[in-house]
Scaffold this motif. Structure first.
Motif, PDB file in Angstrom:
ATOM      1  N   ALA A 117      70.498  72.922  39.656  1.00  0.00           N
ATOM      2  CA  ALA A 117      69.217  73.461  39.201  1.00  0.00           C
ATOM      3  C   ALA A 117      68.368  73.964  40.359  1.00  0.00           C
ATOM      4  CB  ALA A 117      68.457  72.388  38.421  1.00  0.00           C
ATOM      5  N   THR A 118      68.786  73.715  41.598  1.00  0.00           N
ATOM      6  CA  THR A 118      67.953  74.112  42.730  1.00  0.00           C
ATOM      7  C   THR A 118      68.509  75.315  43.482  1.00  0.00           C
ATOM      8  OG1 THR A 118      69.100  72.620  44.224  1.00  0.00           O
ATOM      9  CG2 THR A 118      67.182  71.736  43.098  1.00  0.00           C
ATOM     10  N   ILE A 120      68.478  78.493  42.920  1.00  0.00           N
ATOM     11  CA  ILE A 120      67.611  79.673  43.016  1.00  0.00           C
ATOM     12  C   ILE A 120      66.535  79.487  44.099  1.00  0.00           C
ATOM     13  CG2 ILE A 120      65.974  81.135  41.764  1.00  0.00           C
ATOM     14  CD1 ILE A 120      67.711  80.525  39.253  1.00  0.00           C
ATOM     15  N   PRO A 121      65.749  78.383  44.046  1.00  0.00           N
ATOM     16  CA  PRO A 121      64.803  78.180  45.154  1.00  0.00           C
ATOM     17  C   PRO A 121      65.487  78.032  46.505  1.00  0.00           C
ATOM     18  CG  PRO A 121      64.814  76.308  43.650  1.00  0.00           C
ATOM     19  CD  PRO A 121      65.553  77.404  42.979  1.00  0.00           C
ATOM     20  N   ILE A 125      64.590  79.982  49.889  1.00  0.00           N
ATOM     21  CA  ILE A 125      64.240  79.306  51.146  1.00  0.00           C
ATOM     22  C   ILE A 125      65.173  79.747  52.274  1.00  0.00           C
ATOM     23  CG2 ILE A 125      64.131  77.056  52.301  1.00  0.00           C
ATOM     24  CD1 ILE A 125      63.409  75.864  49.510  1.00  0.00           C
TER      25      ILE A 125
ATOM     26  N   PHE B  46      61.507  69.886  47.772  1.00  0.00           N
ATOM     27  CA  PHE B  46      60.704  71.104  47.672  1.00  0.00           C
ATOM     28  C   PHE B  46      61.318  72.124  46.693  1.00  0.00           C
ATOM     29  CE2 PHE B  46      59.650  75.345  49.719  1.00  0.00           C
ATOM     30  CZ  PHE B  46      58.420  75.465  49.080  1.00  0.00           C
ATOM     31  N   PRO B  47      62.641  72.377  46.722  1.00  0.00           N
ATOM     32  CA  PRO B  47      63.221  73.307  45.747  1.00  0.00           C
ATOM     33  C   PRO B  47      62.925  72.922  44.300  1.00  0.00           C
ATOM     34  CG  PRO B  47      64.815  72.844  47.444  1.00  0.00           C
ATOM     35  CD  PRO B  47      63.648  71.942  47.711  1.00  0.00           C
ATOM     36  N   LEU B  48      62.820  71.614  44.062  1.00  0.00           N
ATOM     37  CA  LEU B  48      62.542  71.151  42.706  1.00  0.00           C
ATOM     38  C   LEU B  48      61.165  71.627  42.234  1.00  0.00           C
ATOM     39  CD1 LEU B  48      64.433  69.458  41.055  1.00  0.00           C
ATOM     40  CD2 LEU B  48      63.124  67.444  41.668  1.00  0.00           C
ATOM     41  N   LEU B  50      59.598  74.223  43.708  1.00  0.00           N
ATOM     42  CA  LEU B  50      59.627  75.681  43.798  1.00  0.00           C
ATOM     43  C   LEU B  50      60.256  76.307  42.549  1.00  0.00           C
ATOM     44  CD1 LEU B  50      58.883  77.966  45.682  1.00  0.00           C
ATOM     45  CD2 LEU B  50      61.136  77.768  46.765  1.00  0.00           C
ATOM     46  N   VAL B  51      61.262  75.640  41.982  1.00  0.00           N
ATOM     47  CA  VAL B  51      61.931  76.225  40.817  1.00  0.00           C
ATOM     48  C   VAL B  51      60.961  76.300  39.646  1.00  0.00           C
ATOM     49  CG1 VAL B  51      62.936  74.173  39.705  1.00  0.00           C
ATOM     50  CG2 VAL B  51      64.160  76.323  39.649  1.00  0.00           C
ATOM     51  N   LEU B  54      58.719  79.235  40.369  1.00  0.00           N
ATOM     52  CA  LEU B  54      59.419  80.506  40.167  1.00  0.00           C
ATOM     53  C   LEU B  54      59.572  80.853  38.688  1.00  0.00           C
ATOM     54  CD1 LEU B  54      62.216  80.382  42.911  1.00  0.00           C
ATOM     55  CD2 LEU B  54      60.250  81.920  42.826  1.00  0.00           C
ATOM     56  N   SER B 276      65.015  80.758  36.584  1.00  0.00           N
ATOM     57  CA  SER B 276      64.332  79.539  37.041  1.00  0.00           C
ATOM     58  C   SER B 276      63.793  78.738  35.860  1.00  0.00           C
ATOM     59  CB  SER B 276      63.181  79.894  37.981  1.00  0.00           C
ATOM     60  OG  SER B 276      63.677  80.544  39.111  1.00  0.00           O
ATOM     61  N   ALA B 279      66.641  76.780  34.735  1.00  0.00           N
ATOM     62  CA  ALA B 279      66.862  75.699  35.699  1.00  0.00           C
ATOM     63  C   ALA B 279      65.854  74.576  35.484  1.00  0.00           C
ATOM     64  CB  ALA B 279      66.769  76.235  37.123  1.00  0.00           C
TER      65      ALA B 279
END
Lengths: 272, 309
Positions: A117-118, A120-121, A125, B46-48, B50-51, B54, B276, B279
């Motif tokens: 699930a991560t 895309i971010p 990054i 952080f990606p968690l 950010l998603v 987004l 996203s 996601a």
């Protein structure tokens, strides 16, 4: 007390053995035949003659380059993981501050984050860090997602080190770094080997991060190369099977050498 | 048993007053945690966040994400296809759990017992654990191929990837083949830890093999069943490689799951903002299921099955 053999479970296990064995047998058998012999004979037939010609074909398609990339990714992931996880686990076990116990809880919760699930971010990054299409791009998230479990296993092992040993070293005037180096690391060798093996296996076999974070054939890792082998080899199924076997060969060797740690590392996943 | 339990307990000596000054000197400080925190924070936590951000943008993969409010969320809930994808995902998750759990328990309990040739057998058992998901998926993709695969000589398997139910079955088979050895390992370790006195007592009371399994083994494995199920369910929700390489979501879009839909929408159609949103749903569903399992099983309390012994 004499236990009766468990026939039902035994029968089930025998069935399972066949289910595991047939695809493995097919893979080995196909990979050792030429394309013509494979097509002439039935899919389950024992090969009439054995050839290693497929090895050359796999090597010709850039296998060594992909192998090198995978080795770099695996070694760097294991090294970095241990480098940051061992001090972290040490601080979690020995530090008395609220910060370390909070961090432990965060790492525990982190195990539930689905990596899928991560992507895309992560892609965003990695792009912003100018790292897209490099091996570093694969290594960094691999380390990050491995950390929670690795730290959990290391913390479990460090808690078994008795307080007297720490006290004894303190009396000798050792600082925290010397304690880490001379007590913590030697005392948790087994756990370090287990998480190292586990991290190596995961890094070697991963597919998703390389798929979305690299593009150029020069950055391709083995797992990803299998998909291109499939396209290049089309109906050369024996070549494809040989490629699959060759990507797994180093892992198999590791299994023979470090079976105990591999199983311990895998079982560590269950203790969460 | 009590020795093992004691050594597991956190060893934290209460700092006695005379030792306090020393304790401050020899304990590691927060700097030891910093590198791990940076890695984990930047590339996992952080990606968690950010998603989720987004999912409120129209990002196309290049340039700067532009804020579009709840557009993506409205679009997703109005889209019929997403419900098909979600139900396929849940169906697969259910099927994987139902097939893998009983088999893993039985195999694990068997492997924990004493029988001849066990070393050889268990070495073979765990072979699938060594292969990568990609290798396994591609191996089976060729194995199930109608022209070159096993189906050439075995009619029921000939077109297994060509029909919806066949393709779903194939995924369940491949996932089981790959992961049952791992869960067997968990159950084997747990079954070995069941105190033998329980079986001795039951034997004296005249309980047969089946009764022993049902009234001793299964209840004693409770915590392991919960752990294994959580891993299995969260894992099934997020399977990507297996389906991507085995069926590629086909035939048509009948085996498309949420992770595949997310991948196709982002890295194939460049609708990263909309992807996203999918996601985010994945994160929410996976977290909710983990929490539900923890809450309703009482796993949070971690009651030992050894209580009273």
């Amino acid at each position: 007390m004499k236990t009766r053999p468990n026939y039902a479970a035994g029968a089930l296990s025998a069935m399972w053995l066949v289910l595991v064995g047939v695809p493995i047998y097919v893979m080995v058998s196909w990979s050792l035949q030429t394309r013509d012999s494979f097509l002439d004979r039935g899919p389950l037939a024992i090969p009439g003659s054995i050839t290693l010609s497929n090895v050359a074909e796999v090597l010709d398609s850039g296998f060594m380059r992909y192998l090198l990339n995978t080795v770099i990714v695996t070694a760097a992931s294991v090294g970095l993981t241990l480098l940051v996880a061992i001090p972290a686990a040490y601080a979690i076990v020995r530090s008395l501050s609220w910060f370390s116990s909070t961090m432990f809880r965060i790492f525990l919760a982190g195990m539930a984050i689905p990596a899928q699930a991560t992507i895309i971010p992560l892609y965003l990054i990695i792009n912003r860090m100018q790292l897209y299409d490099s091996l570093t791009a694969i290594i960094l998230p691999t380390v990050a997602f491995g950390l929670p479990l690795v730290i959990l296993v290391l913390v479990g092992s460090l808690r078994d080190v008795s307080a007297e040993l720490y006290d004894a070293m303190t009396v000798d005037g050792a600082g925290p770094f010397r304690i880490l180096w001379q007590l913590v690391i030697p005392m948790s060798k087994g756990a370090i080997a287990a998480v190292g093996t586990y991290t190596a296996l995961g890094a070697w076999n991963q597919f998703l991060f390389p798929l979305v974070l690299t593009q150029d054939p020069s950055m391709r890792v083995l797992t990803l190369s299998l998909t291109s082998f499939k396209q290049e080899f089309q109906i050369n199924v024996p070549g494809m099977m040989m490629a699959v076997m060759m990507t797994a060969l180093p892992v198999f060797v590791l299994y023979l050498v470090a079976r105990r740690w591999l199983i311990a590392g895998l079982a560590g996943m269950g203790s969460k | 048993m009590s020795v093992a339990l004691e050594s597991r307990a956190p060893v934290r000596p209460a700092p006695a007053p005379p030792r306090r000054r020393q304790a401050r000197v020899n304990r590691p400080n927060a700097l030891y945690l910093l590198p791990a925190l940076v890695f984990f924070g930047l590339f996992a936590a952080f990606p968690l966040v950010l998603v989720l951000y987004l999912s409120f943008t129209d990002w196309n993969g290049i340039g700067t994400p532009g804020f579009v409010g709840v557009d993506n969320w409205v679009r997703m809930f109005e889209n019929e296809a997403i419900w098909d994808v979600t139900s396929t995902t849940l169906l697969l998750t259910g099927l994987c759990w139902v097939t893998q759990t009983p088999l893993s328990i039985l195999l694990g309990v068997w492997a924990a017992g004493a029988q001849r040739n066990r070393a050889v057998l268990s070495a073979l058992f765990f072979l699938p654990l060594l292969l990568s998901t990609a290798a396994i998926a591609l191996l089976y993709n060729r194995l199930f191929d109608p022209y070159v695969g096993i189906g050439r000589g075995f009619e029921p398997l000939r077109n297994i990837l060509g029909t919806t139910s066949g393709a779903l079955t194939a995924i369940v088979i491949v996932v089981g083949w790959q992961f049952i050895p791992f869960h067997t390992l968990l159950y084997q370790a747990a079954a070995r830890n069941i105190p033998k006195v329980l079986y001795d007592a039951a034997y004296i009371d005249g309980a047969g093999g089946w009764h022993q399994f049902w009234y001793i083994t299964l209840p004693q494995l409770k915590n392991t069943i919960i752990t294994s199920s959580t891993i299995m369910i969260v894992g099934s929700l997020t399977y990507f490689e297996t389906i991507f390489l085995l069926t590629n979501g086909g035939p048509a879009a009948s085996t498309r799951t949420l992770p595949l839909e997310m991948y196709f929408r982002s890295f194939r159609s460049y609708e990263f903002g909309y992807a996203s949103t999918i996601a985010s749903v994945l994160v929410i569903v996976a977290t909710a299921i983990s929490l539900l399992i923890v809450r309703f099983s009482g796993f949070g309390k971690m009651r030992s099955t050894l209580e009273g012994l």
